[in-house]
Write an enzyme that holds these catalytic residues in place. Structure first.
Site, mmCIF file in Angstrom:
data_model
loop_
_atom_site.group_PDB
_atom_site.id
_atom_site.type_symbol
_atom_site.label_atom_id
_atom_site.label_comp_id
_atom_site.label_asym_id
_atom_site.label_seq_id
_atom_site.Cartn_x
_atom_site.Cartn_y
_atom_site.Cartn_z
ATOM 1 N N TYR A 1 0.836 -1.201 0.000
ATOM 2 C CA TYR A 1 0.000 0.000 0.000
ATOM 3 C C TYR A 1 0.872 1.253 0.000
ATOM 4 O O TYR A 1 0.645 2.187 -0.782
ATOM 5 C CB TYR A 1 -0.935 -0.022 1.211
ATOM 6 C CG TYR A 1 -1.826 1.186 1.323
ATOM 7 C CD1 TYR A 1 -2.821 1.433 0.377
ATOM 8 C CD2 TYR A 1 -1.679 2.088 2.373
ATOM 9 C CE1 TYR A 1 -3.640 2.550 0.470
ATOM 10 C CE2 TYR A 1 -2.502 3.200 2.477
ATOM 11 C CZ TYR A 1 -3.478 3.433 1.521
ATOM 12 O OH TYR A 1 -4.286 4.535 1.624
ATOM 13 N N GLU B 1 -11.800 5.260 4.314
ATOM 14 C CA GLU B 1 -11.316 6.058 5.449
ATOM 15 C C GLU B 1 -12.389 6.155 6.526
ATOM 16 O O GLU B 1 -12.092 6.083 7.716
ATOM 17 C CB GLU B 1 -10.882 7.456 4.997
ATOM 18 C CG GLU B 1 -9.666 7.487 4.101
ATOM 19 C CD GLU B 1 -8.372 7.011 4.739
ATOM 20 O OE1 GLU B 1 -8.310 6.869 5.976
ATOM 21 O OE2 GLU B 1 -7.407 6.787 3.994
ATOM 22 N N TRP C 1 -5.985 0.396 10.041
ATOM 23 C CA TRP C 1 -6.042 0.496 8.583
ATOM 24 C C TRP C 1 -5.750 -0.867 7.954
ATOM 25 O O TRP C 1 -6.269 -1.193 6.893
ATOM 26 C CB TRP C 1 -5.054 1.555 8.087
ATOM 27 C CG TRP C 1 -5.111 1.738 6.610
ATOM 28 C CD1 TRP C 1 -4.123 1.459 5.711
ATOM 29 C CD2 TRP C 1 -6.223 2.206 5.826
ATOM 30 N NE1 TRP C 1 -4.550 1.726 4.436
ATOM 31 C CE2 TRP C 1 -5.834 2.180 4.477
ATOM 32 C CE3 TRP C 1 -7.506 2.623 6.142
ATOM 33 C CZ2 TRP C 1 -6.673 2.575 3.441
ATOM 34 C CZ3 TRP C 1 -8.349 3.011 5.111
ATOM 35 C CH2 TRP C 1 -7.933 2.981 3.780
#
Length: 191
Positions: free
Chosen positions: A26, A48, A56
Site C-alpha cells: 500500500y 477512510e 487500517w
C-alpha cells in the site's frame, strides 16, 4: 523519533509502511499517488470512514470484500442502494458491519453525485502539494486548515463521517498532500 527506515530490500520507507506486507504494498504502490476521478475518491473516502476506530490493516485486508459489497464503489450504483441493501451489507462478514458507516457510504454516494463539479474537483481544490516534507511521523498533522475546510464543504453538501481527520487521511491517501517522510523513497514520486 520516527524517521524513514531502511527496509530489508534496501529502500527507505515511512515506518508504518514496514510493519506488514500489506502495508509495504500500500505504501509503495498507492498511498500518496494522485487520485483524480470521482469513483477513486469516493472509494477512498468510504474506506477512510470505515477505518475510523479500527486499524487500517483491517480495512486493507477487507478491501476486496468492500469492493464486491459496494459495487466497485461506483457512486451511481451505491446511490441506488435501499434498506434491503443495507441489511444485506449488515450480514456481509467480508466488510466492517457498522450500520452508521454503511448508511453513510450510501448517503455519500448520493451526495457525491449531487456535488457541483464532482467529488474529485471539490477535493482537489484543497490540495497542498507544496507542504514541507515531514522529517518524522511526529511532524505529520492529524488535520490541517485545508482538511477542516474540505470536511466542512463536504458536510455542507450532505456527506457523513467526514471530519477534518478523515478528510486529511483522504488527502494523504489520494496525493492531495505528500506526507511521505523526507528520506522515504516515495517522497516526491508523484510531483
Amino acid at each position: 523519533m520516527s524517521t524513514a527506515i531502511l527496509g530489508e530490500d534496501g529502500l527507505a520507507r515511512c515506518p508504518w509502511g514496514l510493519s506488514a506486507p500489506d502495508y509495504i504494498a500500500y505504501h509503495d504502490d498507492e498511498w500518496g499517488r494522485p487520485v483524480r476521478d470521482d469513483q477513486g475518491l469516493y472509494e477512498r473516502l468510504c474506506l477512510e470512514a470505515f477505518q475510523s476506530g479500527l486499524s487500517w490493516l483491517t480495512i486493507l485486508r477487507k478491501r476486496e470484500g468492500f469492493r464486491a459489497a459496494f459495487a466497485g464503489f461506483a457512486p451511481e450504483k451505491v446511490a441506488a442502494f435501499g434498506s434491503g441493501d443495507v441489511e444485506r451489507l449488515m450480514g456481509d462478514a467480508a466488510i466492517v458491519r457498522n450500520r452508521a458507516k454503511i448508511e453513510a457510504a450510501v448517503a455519500n454516494a448520493r451526495a457525491a453525485l449531487d456535488l457541483p463539479g464532482g467529488l474529485a474537483a471539490t477535493a482537489w481544490r484543497y490540495a497542498d502539494p507544496g507542504r514541507p516534507a515531514p522529517e518524522t511521523l511526529e511532524d505529520v498533522p492529524a488535520f490541517t486548515p485545508g482538511s477542516k475546510a474540505l470536511a466542512k464543504e463536504l458536510k455542507k453538501n450532505g456527506f457523513r463521517f467526514v471530519g477534518p481527520t478523515t478528510a486529511y487521511a483522504l488527502m494523504q491517501a489520494c496525493g492531495l498532500v505528500d506526507d511521505h517522510l523526507a528520506g522515504c523513497h516515495r517522497r516526491g514520486a508523484y510531483a
